[in-house]
Scaffold this motif. Structure first.
Motif, PDB file in Angstrom:
ATOM      1  N   GLY A 141       1.621  12.410   0.982  1.00  0.00           N
ATOM      2  CA  GLY A 141       2.418  11.456   0.213  1.00  0.00           C
ATOM      3  C   GLY A 141       2.307  10.052   0.766  1.00  0.00           C
ATOM      4  O   GLY A 141       2.142   9.079   0.011  1.00  0.00           O
ATOM      5  N   GLY A 142       2.404   9.921   2.081  1.00  0.00           N
ATOM      6  CA  GLY A 142       2.296   8.612   2.712  1.00  0.00           C
ATOM      7  C   GLY A 142       0.942   7.978   2.490  1.00  0.00           C
ATOM      8  O   GLY A 142       0.836   6.764   2.266  1.00  0.00           O
ATOM      9  N   TYR A 143      -0.113   8.801   2.538  1.00  0.00           N
ATOM     10  CA  TYR A 143      -1.459   8.267   2.329  1.00  0.00           C
ATOM     11  C   TYR A 143      -1.631   7.746   0.913  1.00  0.00           C
ATOM     12  O   TYR A 143      -2.172   6.652   0.699  1.00  0.00           O
ATOM     13  CB  TYR A 143      -2.496   9.348   2.623  1.00  0.00           C
ATOM     14  CG  TYR A 143      -3.911   8.936   2.292  1.00  0.00           C
ATOM     15  CD1 TYR A 143      -4.517   7.873   2.953  1.00  0.00           C
ATOM     16  CD2 TYR A 143      -4.640   9.595   1.304  1.00  0.00           C
ATOM     17  CE1 TYR A 143      -5.820   7.480   2.646  1.00  0.00           C
ATOM     18  CE2 TYR A 143      -5.939   9.211   0.997  1.00  0.00           C
ATOM     19  CZ  TYR A 143      -6.517   8.155   1.678  1.00  0.00           C
ATOM     20  OH  TYR A 143      -7.805   7.767   1.367  1.00  0.00           O
ATOM     21  N   GLN A 144      -1.162   8.495  -0.067  1.00  0.00           N
ATOM     22  CA  GLN A 144      -1.336   8.065  -1.451  1.00  0.00           C
ATOM     23  C   GLN A 144      -0.515   6.813  -1.751  1.00  0.00           C
ATOM     24  O   GLN A 144      -0.943   5.954  -2.515  1.00  0.00           O
ATOM     25  CB  GLN A 144      -1.001   9.224  -2.384  1.00  0.00           C
ATOM     26  CG  GLN A 144      -2.058  10.337  -2.280  1.00  0.00           C
ATOM     27  CD  GLN A 144      -1.745  11.581  -3.087  1.00  0.00           C
ATOM     28  OE1 GLN A 144      -0.679  12.169  -2.969  1.00  0.00           O
ATOM     29  NE2 GLN A 144      -2.682  11.984  -3.922  1.00  0.00           N
ATOM     30  N   MET A 146       0.033   4.523   0.507  1.00  0.00           N
ATOM     31  CA  MET A 146      -0.726   3.485   1.192  1.00  0.00           C
ATOM     32  C   MET A 146      -1.884   3.001   0.325  1.00  0.00           C
ATOM     33  O   MET A 146      -2.106   1.785   0.174  1.00  0.00           O
ATOM     34  CB  MET A 146      -1.253   4.029   2.517  1.00  0.00           C
ATOM     35  CG  MET A 146      -2.080   3.067   3.318  1.00  0.00           C
ATOM     36  SD  MET A 146      -2.821   3.877   4.775  1.00  0.00           S
ATOM     37  CE  MET A 146      -1.343   4.359   5.659  1.00  0.00           C
ATOM     38  N   VAL A 147      -2.631   3.926  -0.251  1.00  0.00           N
ATOM     39  CA  VAL A 147      -3.766   3.560  -1.099  1.00  0.00           C
ATOM     40  C   VAL A 147      -3.293   2.749  -2.297  1.00  0.00           C
ATOM     41  O   VAL A 147      -3.895   1.732  -2.669  1.00  0.00           O
ATOM     42  CB  VAL A 147      -4.519   4.827  -1.561  1.00  0.00           C
ATOM     43  CG1 VAL A 147      -5.560   4.469  -2.620  1.00  0.00           C
ATOM     44  CG2 VAL A 147      -5.188   5.510  -0.373  1.00  0.00           C
ATOM     45  N   ALA A 148      -2.180   3.180  -2.909  1.00  0.00           N
ATOM     46  CA  ALA A 148      -1.641   2.467  -4.065  1.00  0.00           C
ATOM     47  C   ALA A 148      -1.223   1.047  -3.682  1.00  0.00           C
ATOM     48  O   ALA A 148      -1.451   0.093  -4.436  1.00  0.00           O
ATOM     49  CB  ALA A 148      -0.459   3.234  -4.644  1.00  0.00           C
ATOM     50  N   GLN A 157       4.502  -3.570  -0.255  1.00  0.00           N
ATOM     51  CA  GLN A 157       3.850  -3.242   1.011  1.00  0.00           C
ATOM     52  C   GLN A 157       2.383  -3.671   1.059  1.00  0.00           C
ATOM     53  O   GLN A 157       1.675  -3.388   2.020  1.00  0.00           O
ATOM     54  CB  GLN A 157       3.942  -1.735   1.270  1.00  0.00           C
ATOM     55  CG  GLN A 157       5.361  -1.230   1.528  1.00  0.00           C
ATOM     56  CD  GLN A 157       5.364   0.232   1.885  1.00  0.00           C
ATOM     57  OE1 GLN A 157       4.908   1.083   1.115  1.00  0.00           O
ATOM     58  NE2 GLN A 157       5.864   0.550   3.076  1.00  0.00           N
ATOM     59  N   HIS A 158       1.942  -4.384   0.009  1.00  0.00           N
ATOM     60  CA  HIS A 158       0.529  -4.755  -0.083  1.00  0.00           C
ATOM     61  C   HIS A 158       0.087  -5.592   1.113  1.00  0.00           C
ATOM     62  O   HIS A 158      -0.932  -5.278   1.759  1.00  0.00           O
ATOM     63  CB  HIS A 158       0.272  -5.520  -1.382  1.00  0.00           C
ATOM     64  CG  HIS A 158      -1.128  -6.016  -1.519  1.00  0.00           C
ATOM     65  ND1 HIS A 158      -2.189  -5.185  -1.856  1.00  0.00           N
ATOM     66  CD2 HIS A 158      -1.663  -7.259  -1.333  1.00  0.00           C
ATOM     67  CE1 HIS A 158      -3.299  -5.900  -1.889  1.00  0.00           C
ATOM     68  NE2 HIS A 158      -3.018  -7.150  -1.579  1.00  0.00           N
TER      69      HIS A 158
END
Length: 204
Positions: A141-144, A146-148, A157-158
């Protein structure tokens, strides 16, 4: 006396709970010990060997023996267990878990057994797709998230993640030649655990 060359297993490794799928297809000696298979998985997936890990087959667990597991009847030291002790025929599966906090689960499927190619070095990665997530990013969940955030300049958070990855974060990156070059190194290119680095520094 002729050296006996073990059969080769072709296995597919899939990182669960992430879409699109992150996967690798490997050819490994069928009699590879699990502690060495761990090193191969770390290199081919792109992990940095910073966290605890284990293999699961049904209810049985296989990993590094320590006080935490003593007395657990379902646990076995993985330094005496080989891949072909757990995977015996095409379609057989087991799970490799890495980082019990982020909870990365890898589904490992035996696709076929074959004779070794005398001109090939094993283990070898023959196919795959997409880059492994960064360490300590919060699991699937955290990775997805982050990618978004990296893709969307309007995401709150960009800027944080763009600064964290100044060279960019490319989930589609996959370099087969680089993986196989690293597999040729000692310990299949697996990085030392942090504890071992600390011990080396103490000796200097």
């Amino acid at each position: 006396m002729n050296k006996i060359i073990p059969h080769i297993y072709q296995v597919k490794v899939e990182l669960e709970d992430i879409e699109p799928l992150i996967w690798r297809r490997l050819q490994i000696p069928a009699d590879l010990f699990l502690h060495d298979f761990h090193k191969v998985l770390q290199t081919t997936m792109g992990w940095e060997n910073q966290h605890l890990h284990l293999f699961r087959k049904g209810k049985k667990l296989f990993g590094m023996a320590d006080d935490e597991w003593n007395g657990n009847p379902l646990f076995q030291d993985y330094t005496i267990v080989r891949v072909n002790d757990l995977l015996r025929k095409p379609g057989d599966e087991m799970v490799y878990e890495y980082d019990f906090g982020d909870d990365w689960r890898h589904r490992i499927i035996l696709e076929m057994e074959m004779e070794p190619d005398p001109l090939e070095y094993y283990p070898v990665c023959i196919d795959g797709a997409r880059e492994c997530p960064p360490e300590d990013c919060g699991g699937p969940g955290g990775y997805q998230e982050m990618v978004a955030a990296v893709k969307d300049p309007s995401n709150p958070q960009h800027r944080f993640f763009k600064a964290l990855f100044p060279d960019g974060l490319d989930p589609e990156y996959f370099d087969l030649e680089e993986i196989n070059d690293i597999l040729l190194e000692d310990d299949y290119g697996c990085l030392l655990p942090f504890d071992d680095y600390d011990e080396d520094e103490d000796e200097d």
